[in-house]
Motif scaffolding. Structure first.
Motif, PDB file in Angstrom:
ATOM      1  N   GLY A 113       0.464  -1.046   0.217  1.00  0.00           N
ATOM      2  CA  GLY A 113       0.440   0.150  -0.238  1.00  0.00           C
ATOM      3  C   GLY A 113       0.797   1.168  -0.075  1.00  0.00           C
ATOM      4  N   GLY A 165       1.982   5.042   4.711  1.00  0.00           N
ATOM      5  CA  GLY A 165       1.116   5.237   5.740  1.00  0.00           C
ATOM      6  C   GLY A 165      -0.228   5.050   5.950  1.00  0.00           C
ATOM      7  N   VAL A 166      -0.797   3.771   4.592  1.00  0.00           N
ATOM      8  CA  VAL A 166      -1.690   3.391   4.562  1.00  0.00           C
ATOM      9  C   VAL A 166      -1.971   2.108   5.017  1.00  0.00           C
ATOM     10  CG1 VAL A 166      -3.209   2.003   3.108  1.00  0.00           C
ATOM     11  CG2 VAL A 166      -2.359   4.775   2.049  1.00  0.00           C
ATOM     12  N   GLN A 167      -2.860   2.070   6.026  1.00  0.00           N
ATOM     13  CA  GLN A 167      -3.242   1.075   7.313  1.00  0.00           C
ATOM     14  C   GLN A 167      -4.266  -0.101   6.364  1.00  0.00           C
ATOM     15  OE1 GLN A 167      -1.700   1.318  10.469  1.00  0.00           O
ATOM     16  NE2 GLN A 167      -0.953   3.114   9.421  1.00  0.00           N
ATOM     17  N   MET A 168      -3.851  -1.380   7.066  1.00  0.00           N
ATOM     18  CA  MET A 168      -4.287  -2.747   6.430  1.00  0.00           C
ATOM     19  C   MET A 168      -6.072  -2.618   6.120  1.00  0.00           C
ATOM     20  SD  MET A 168      -3.426  -5.140   5.532  1.00  0.00           S
ATOM     21  CE  MET A 168      -3.494  -6.978   5.935  1.00  0.00           C
ATOM     22  N   GLU A 169      -6.919  -1.976   7.549  1.00  0.00           N
ATOM     23  CA  GLU A 169      -8.338  -1.217   7.071  1.00  0.00           C
ATOM     24  C   GLU A 169      -8.435  -0.093   5.699  1.00  0.00           C
ATOM     25  OE1 GLU A 169      -6.182  -1.385   9.612  1.00  0.00           O
ATOM     26  OE2 GLU A 169      -6.331   0.204  11.112  1.00  0.00           O
ATOM     27  N   ASP A 170      -7.294  -0.221   5.352  1.00  0.00           N
ATOM     28  CA  ASP A 170      -8.134   1.657   4.548  1.00  0.00           C
ATOM     29  C   ASP A 170      -8.080   0.995   2.713  1.00  0.00           C
ATOM     30  OD1 ASP A 170      -7.864   3.432   6.373  1.00  0.00           O
ATOM     31  OD2 ASP A 170      -5.194   3.155   6.025  1.00  0.00           O
ATOM     32  N   LYS A 212      -4.991   5.349  -2.800  1.00  0.00           N
ATOM     33  CA  LYS A 212      -5.113   5.381  -0.758  1.00  0.00           C
ATOM     34  C   LYS A 212      -5.809   3.856  -0.207  1.00  0.00           C
ATOM     35  CE  LYS A 212      -3.352   9.593   0.967  1.00  0.00           C
ATOM     36  NZ  LYS A 212      -4.086  10.830   1.255  1.00  0.00           N
ATOM     37  N   ASP A 213      -6.937   3.789  -1.291  1.00  0.00           N
ATOM     38  CA  ASP A 213      -7.970   2.903  -1.020  1.00  0.00           C
ATOM     39  C   ASP A 213      -7.694   1.306  -1.362  1.00  0.00           C
ATOM     40  OD1 ASP A 213      -8.448   2.702  -3.266  1.00  0.00           O
ATOM     41  OD2 ASP A 213     -11.249   3.537  -2.892  1.00  0.00           O
ATOM     42  N   ASP A 215       4.565   0.694   0.818  1.00  0.00           N
ATOM     43  CA  ASP A 215       5.040  -0.192   1.953  1.00  0.00           C
ATOM     44  C   ASP A 215       4.391  -1.714   2.081  1.00  0.00           C
ATOM     45  OD1 ASP A 215       6.205   2.177   3.203  1.00  0.00           O
ATOM     46  OD2 ASP A 215       3.929   2.686   4.769  1.00  0.00           O
ATOM     47  N   LEU A 254       2.470  -3.766   4.142  1.00  0.00           N
ATOM     48  CA  LEU A 254       1.111  -4.353   4.276  1.00  0.00           C
ATOM     49  C   LEU A 254       1.199  -5.333   5.472  1.00  0.00           C
ATOM     50  CD1 LEU A 254      -1.802  -1.695   3.177  1.00  0.00           C
ATOM     51  CD2 LEU A 254       0.288  -1.104   4.643  1.00  0.00           C
TER      52      LEU A 254
END
Ligand SMILES: O=C(O)C(=O)C[C@]1(C(=O)O)C=C[C@@H](O)C=C1
Length: 387
Positions: free
Chosen positions: A187, A190-195, A239-240, A256, A258
């Motif tokens: 991703g 800065g993006v998280q798994m849940e995004d 981002k998504d 990144d 994830l």
């Protein structure tokens, strides 16, 4: 017509109407005709008694298959193309690390196919191509020396398109690479798994990560290759959206990681083929695999008989794949009781574990020639044992 001077290796087209073909060994003729009368008892007997014909002898002269034919012409049963002898120029002049070799692959830098090319030739120059077909053309047009092509995966199975391309083109399989494929979910930084709502990747990669992607409940979007997916996520700034790709792709495109090793099976292996304009001269000092493709007439037990030519000689089959014959996909057979019936017509691709320098292979293929309407040796190459 001497057996030793006329092995079957490298024949492109072997119509069974030409039993006097110079490709054939005379020892096979009487043997094959026994099939019709007492197939099962012959089988049972042969299964425990090594065939006399298979006693070691010199592999004799070997031929390349220049002029190996395309799908379009392969059905012309009366066509025979004379083989050309192999010579020293067919041996690679490059060092083992492949430092002078240019290898075409489908995808962009960071794709698993590129890693496969680098595993085979650690110092090669990798040449990205948009489509599988372009990798074939790049070799045919001498733009590169070799092409690397995924053919099957331990989880998702065969890559059918590449079986079809192998037949349509005239290249030879000269090697294989078994590559451990570890998929990562990538991703934007800065993006998280849940995004992550969508996941972009090659369909084979999606199939290999089925469980993880189902659990995440994400929408799958197809890309040309895994690295291409990573590049899109990075360059468009989605981002998504995540990409299923290699850790190398994360590094190259600045994404990144994830999650790592998200494939369904920890031991996820893809087998790649290495293709070249010329075949290699097979030896016997190590384990070899030979890949062939053939067609059969319609008839009871014909496929069974075709496969038995290997069993009779103690040769292991490592893969069988059937594909529809494109130009002749349906066969209409008259059934006097119920009118005419339609059957699919198939090409059978087989890998067996033996070198073409092994007399058992020559004899098995000579025997298969008696049964097949078309037979082509796609290549004989050392088995890759390390992954
Ligand atoms: O997309 C890539 O990275 C590829 O090299 C293609 C490919 C394939 O077609 O099987 C290669 C290895 C993996 O199995 C996933 C994808």
């Amino acid at each position: 017509m001497a057996l030793k001077a006329a092995p079957i290796w490298g024949c492109a087209i072997i119509p069974n109407s030409h039993v006097s073909s110079p490709y054939l060994g005379s020892r096979l003729f009487g043997f094959a005709s026994k099939w019709d009368c007492c197939c099962v008892s012959v089988l049972a007997q042969r299964a425990i008694t090594p065939l006399e014909e298979d006693q070691p002898h010199s592999p004799g002269i070997e031929f390349d298959s220049a002029g190996a034919d395309s799908e379009t012409t392969m059905l012309h049963k009366d066509m025979i193309q004379l083989p050309k002898p192999l010579s020293a120029i067919h041996l690679s002049s490059s060092p083992d690390d492949g430092s002078k070799v240019r290898v075409a692959y489908q995808g962009i830098p960071g794709a698993f196919s590129e890693s496969a090319a680098l595993k085979a030739y650690p110092k090669c120059e990798t040449v990205p191509c948009e489509r599988f077909e372009e990798t074939f053309k790049a070799v045919e047009q001498c733009l590169v020396d070799k092409a690397v092509l995924p053919i099957e995966n331990s989880v998702a199975g065969s890559i059918h398109r590449n079986y079809d391309l192998l037949l349509r083109h005239r290249l030879h399989i000269v090697g294989e690479v078994q590559l451990a494929v570890n998929h990562c979910l990538l991703g934007l930084p800065g993006v998280q798994m849940e995004d992550i709502k969508r996941v972009l990747s090659h369909p084979q990669a999606h199939a290999q990560c089925e469980t993880t992607l189902n659990n995440l409940g994400v929408v799958r979007v197809s890309a040309d290759d895994t690295a291409g997916a990573a590049q899109i996520v990075a360059s468009v700034g989605l981002k998504d959206t995540g990409a299923v790709a290699s850790s190398r792709a994360a590094e190259i495109y600045g994404l990144d990681i994830l999650a790592e090793n998200i494939q369904d099976d920890e031991d996820n292996v893809t087998r790649f083929l290495i293709l070249s304009r010329e075949p290699i001269i097979p030896g016997t000092g190590r384990l070899y695999r030979t890949s062939i493709v053939f067609t059969l007439e319609d008839g009871p037990g014909l496929l069974f008989k075709a496969l038995a030519v290997f069993a009779l000689r103690g040769i292991s089959l490592t893969k069988i794949e059937s594909r529809p014959q494109r130009k002749r996909s349906l066969r209409v057979v008259d059934d006097s009781n119920r009118g005419s019936a339609k059957y699919f017509d198939y090409l059978f691709y087989i890998d067996f574990q033996a070198s073409m320098a092994d007399p058992r292979s020559q004899n098995a293929l000579g025997h298969l020639q008696e049964l097949a309407t078309f037979l082509r040796v796609l290549g004989c190459y050392p088995i890759d044992l390390f992954f």
